[in-house]
Design a protein around this motif. Sequence first.
Motif, mmCIF file in Angstrom:
data_model
loop_
_atom_site.group_PDB
_atom_site.id
_atom_site.type_symbol
_atom_site.label_atom_id
_atom_site.label_comp_id
_atom_site.label_asym_id
_atom_site.label_seq_id
_atom_site.Cartn_x
_atom_site.Cartn_y
_atom_site.Cartn_z
ATOM 1 N N LEU A 190 34.359 43.299 14.591
ATOM 2 C CA LEU A 190 33.865 42.083 13.938
ATOM 3 C C LEU A 190 33.725 42.277 12.428
ATOM 4 C CD1 LEU A 190 31.170 40.427 16.237
ATOM 5 C CD2 LEU A 190 33.571 39.827 15.948
ATOM 6 N N ASP A 191 33.738 43.515 11.966
ATOM 7 C CA ASP A 191 33.814 43.820 10.538
ATOM 8 C C ASP A 191 32.675 43.169 9.752
ATOM 9 O OD1 ASP A 191 34.949 45.000 8.291
ATOM 10 O OD2 ASP A 191 36.306 43.314 7.913
ATOM 11 N N GLY A 192 31.470 43.221 10.310
ATOM 12 C CA GLY A 192 30.318 42.673 9.602
ATOM 13 C C GLY A 192 30.265 41.161 9.558
ATOM 14 N N ALA A 193 30.984 40.491 10.460
ATOM 15 C CA ALA A 193 31.018 39.030 10.486
ATOM 16 C C ALA A 193 29.607 38.447 10.605
ATOM 17 C CB ALA A 193 31.894 38.542 11.637
ATOM 18 N N ALA A 194 29.398 37.339 9.928
ATOM 19 C CA ALA A 194 28.090 36.686 9.910
ATOM 20 C C ALA A 194 27.877 35.818 11.155
ATOM 21 C CB ALA A 194 27.977 35.819 8.661
ATOM 22 N N ASN A 195 26.613 35.614 11.472
ATOM 23 C CA ASN A 195 26.188 34.703 12.535
ATOM 24 C C ASN A 195 26.914 34.951 13.862
ATOM 25 O OD1 ASN A 195 24.397 33.355 10.740
ATOM 26 N ND2 ASN A 195 26.142 32.282 9.879
ATOM 27 N N PRO A 196 26.892 36.207 14.345
ATOM 28 C CA PRO A 196 27.618 36.512 15.582
ATOM 29 C C PRO A 196 27.012 35.830 16.810
ATOM 30 C CG PRO A 196 26.247 38.367 14.948
ATOM 31 C CD PRO A 196 26.167 37.365 13.819
ATOM 32 N N VAL A 197 27.888 35.561 17.771
ATOM 33 C CA VAL A 197 27.477 34.952 19.037
ATOM 34 C C VAL A 197 28.144 35.684 20.197
ATOM 35 C CG1 VAL A 197 27.151 32.672 17.987
ATOM 36 C CG2 VAL A 197 29.336 33.234 19.079
ATOM 37 N N VAL A 198 27.555 35.507 21.373
ATOM 38 C CA VAL A 198 28.122 36.010 22.623
ATOM 39 C C VAL A 198 28.360 34.798 23.514
ATOM 40 C CG1 VAL A 198 27.772 37.504 24.632
ATOM 41 C CG2 VAL A 198 26.753 38.129 22.437
#
Length: 129
Positions: free
Chosen positions: A71-79
């Motif tokens: 994810l390379d530090g992606a913002a606002n992650p979700v599952v």
Amino acid sequence: MAYVFTEAQNPMKIAERQWGKADPVMFTAFTSCIGIMGIKDGKVIGVHLTLMGTEDEWVTNANIDEAVTLLDGAANPVVIGQIEMWEDTVPGVYQHLLDTLHPVAQYARDDGTYGGANENGNVRILTAP
């Protein structure tokens, strides 16, 4: 060990143990899978996680660490996906995912095809018809 991630050739068909970056992205159908997504550089990064690798070995914390790295530090992650199945089958690994990823939301879903789009820096969940 055959739990190896590869980049999807088509970010609209991110298959098992693949990742892609586009806006939007779509996973192939989830039956026991989950996906993680986040926003980076205006695009959605999505990683398709399976309970088992190609040699019938269970997903591990190390596999989760690799997925989160993708994810390379992606913002606002979700599952999204078969969260209840993961909680029942590999509870320690799923908790490790939550502790490592710190998702802003979890979307428990039944069998289906899901994805995400960038909506003002957040992942908007997409569902295939």
